[in-house]
Enzyme design. Structure first.
Site, mmCIF file in Angstrom:
data_model
loop_
_atom_site.group_PDB
_atom_site.id
_atom_site.type_symbol
_atom_site.label_atom_id
_atom_site.label_comp_id
_atom_site.label_asym_id
_atom_site.label_seq_id
_atom_site.Cartn_x
_atom_site.Cartn_y
_atom_site.Cartn_z
ATOM 1 N N THR A 180 0.829 -1.215 0.000
ATOM 2 C CA THR A 180 0.000 0.000 0.000
ATOM 3 C C THR A 180 0.858 1.257 0.000
ATOM 4 O O THR A 180 0.538 2.242 -0.690
ATOM 5 C CB THR A 180 -0.939 0.002 1.221
ATOM 6 N N THR A 192 -4.485 -1.184 -4.229
ATOM 7 C CA THR A 192 -3.093 -1.632 -4.136
ATOM 8 C C THR A 192 -2.985 -3.090 -4.552
ATOM 9 O O THR A 192 -1.988 -3.508 -5.153
ATOM 10 C CB THR A 192 -2.578 -1.475 -2.688
ATOM 11 N N ASN A 193 -4.028 -3.865 -4.261
ATOM 12 C CA ASN A 193 -3.963 -5.305 -4.443
ATOM 13 C C ASN A 193 -4.000 -5.765 -5.894
ATOM 14 O O ASN A 193 -3.770 -6.947 -6.170
ATOM 15 C CB ASN A 193 -5.084 -5.981 -3.657
ATOM 16 N N SER A 210 46.990 -11.015 -2.098
ATOM 17 C CA SER A 210 47.289 -11.123 -0.679
ATOM 18 C C SER A 210 48.008 -9.886 -0.179
ATOM 19 O O SER A 210 48.780 -9.263 -0.904
ATOM 20 C CB SER A 210 48.160 -12.359 -0.418
ATOM 21 N N SER A 211 47.732 -9.564 1.081
ATOM 22 C CA SER A 211 48.438 -8.461 1.724
ATOM 23 C C SER A 211 49.734 -8.925 2.361
ATOM 24 O O SER A 211 50.524 -8.106 2.826
ATOM 25 C CB SER A 211 47.536 -7.836 2.796
#
Length: 491
Positions: A128, A168-169, A345-346
């Site tokens: 709604t 709304t429906n 990768s760090s």
């Protein structure tokens, strides 16, 4: 207008309430609107109104407004446009108001005013709030076009005129179907591109021999092209299933009004509205045979979600394969190389990870979770209406848009750049005891088993042992072990 925050909205409830300090000391210009709960102050330049304001306050759930789903916004505008045309056709709406509503709807269809759709996508009320957000935006823009100020609803009202012959429906489910069809078309395009990428690689790798595997153990030889062709085929099959599922979404319940009886809509309205909506959207829409059943049934969405889950599962399996086949580069299978798109990768220098397949895997997991949500929401409906359609809509939208992006990313950032480690693949075939399966008809099962056992124990090659035992001539062995024959390519 931007998304109204709850704090700001509460401050507007009482003109004397204190407001947060800002860089400007000028008071905000507002207008007053009334609903069944009382009066509220609305920013003068806002196209949304009091119903939207209350919904924003009531549903601070995801932080994602309706505007985050532009297909749904356009779907709502298309429904309202069709309704204005049908109401005019039936003499319920005068030409001036109908024209103004149509013009406002067409602006939204063109992409304007989307920022005014501020209600959260997940909401109570069976949609709604979404419908009223659309009614208010369209009404206020139509009022401007008629020369009135926003909020002068005596001239053109969100409910009495924009929402005329509707509920709304039937509005919300119909708009949802239009939005979903639009999203599916984009996903189908992305799936086609991904299918083409795999098909191109299948052609490129058509003569590259490798070992096939069952249960991660050496099986029989095949080509890398055959392996990639299966990915193209399975995506093509899923694409067709998705297109079939989309067909079910073309059945709409517009004209059903509250529960499917068509209360407050004139005879013939449903047919007229569907015809006009089909012309607006250029979609082959049809009115459901039983509007009461159609208003409460979520079966088409459950089916569609199941197909999306199927697509996700298949994509995830393919990405599992790509990650496994590219594992290494020294200690894994390393049969193919995925394009390096970023450092992996760090802490480990030089490491490259299969990040594109990984992100697609994660999208697949999400889609599978959305399918559970949609299943439960559809099951939770009661009697003549399902109140949980907003979460169904949100879940479908996330699944469709994320799968679309995942397919595009997988094709462009990964599959198109895959290369084969041809020498390693050939070596793995020559070293594999699985090679003896191709010789089984010529050696006999017992002799082939003995060759396999010795090859496994000694580390020597199958061909070497066959020649050593004098079981086949070198020419005959070479013929039997031709790549085309090993992969059963018919050459």
């Amino acid at each position: 207008m931007g998304f109204p925050t709850t704090a700001t909205a509460v401050a507007r409830d009482d003109a004397s309430a204190p407001t947060e300090s800002t860089t400007s000391t000028a008071p905000e210009v507002t207008r007053s609107e009334h609903d069944l709960l009382g009066d509220r102050l609305i920013p003068e330049d806002a196209y949304w109104g009091v119903h939207t304001l209350r919904a924003v306050e009531n549903f601070p759930i995801t932080g994602r407004p309706l505007s985050s789903n532009p297909h749904l916004v356009r779907g709502l505008a298309a429904v309202k446009l069709a309704a204005a045309l049908a109401n005019r056709e039936h003499g319920l709406l005068d030409a001036e108001r109908s024209a103004a509503i149509q013009a406002a709807c067409r602006e939204i269809l063109e992409g304007r005013l989307h920022g005014e759709f501020v209600v959260d996508v997940v909401q109570g009320g069976a949609g709604t709030s979404s419908n009223m957000n659309a009614n208010e935006v369209i009404a206020n823009r139509a009022l401007e076009l008629l020369g009135h100020s926003k909020g002068e609803y005596g001239a053109l009202h969100p409910n009495d005129h924009v929402n005329l012959s509707q509920s709304t429906n039937d509005v919300y489910p119909t708009a949802v179907r239009i939005a979903t069809i639009m999203g599916i078309e984009e996903l189908l395009t992305a799936l086609t591109a991904l299918e083409d990428s795999f098909a191109a690689k299948a052609t490129e790798f058509r003569t590259v021999v490798k070992m096939g595997r069952t249960q991660l153990q050496d099986a029989v030889p095949m080509t890398l092209g055959q392996e990639f062709a299966t990915y193209a085929v399975t995506i093509g099959e899923d694409r067709e299933r998705l297109r079939e599922a989309s067909g079910l979404i073309h059945e709409i319940n517009l004209g059903a009004t509250a529960i499917g009886t068509g209360l407050n809509a004139p005879a013939g309205y449903a047919e007229a509205a569907c015809r006009h909506l089909g012309e607006v959207t250029r979609l082959p829409l049809v009115t459901a045979v039983d509007l009461i059943e159609a208003t409460q049934d979520m079966g088409a969405f459950v089916h569609l979600s199941g197909v999306l889950k199927r697509v996700a599962v298949k994509l995830s399996k393919i990405c599992n394969d790509l990650r496994l086949l590219s594992s290494g580069p020294r200690a894994g299978l390393a049969e193919i190389n995925l394009p390096a798109v970023q450092s992996g990768s760090s802490i480990m220098p030089g490491k490259i990870n299969p990040v594109i397949p990984e992100v697609v895997n994660q999208v697949a997991f999400e889609v599978i979770g959305h399918d559970v949500t949609i299943t439960m929401a559809a099951e939770g409906g009661q009697l003549q209406l399902n109140a949980f359609e907003p979460i169904i809509v949100h879940s479908l939208h996330e699944s469709i848009t994320h799968l679309t992006a995942a397919c595009q990313t997988l094709a462009e950032r990964c599959v198109n750049g895959i290369t084969a480690n041809t020498a390693r693949l050939r070596e793995s075939v020559e070293r594999s005891i699985g090679l003896v399966t191709a010789l089984n008809p010529y050696l006999g099962y017992a002799e082939a088993t003995a060759i396999a056992q010795e090859a496994l124990a000694s580390g020597r090659g199958v061909a070497e042992l066959v020649l050593e035992r004098g079981l086949l001539t070198a020419d005959r062995l070479e013929e039997l072990l031709r790549p085309e024959r090993l992969a059963n390519l018919g050459a």
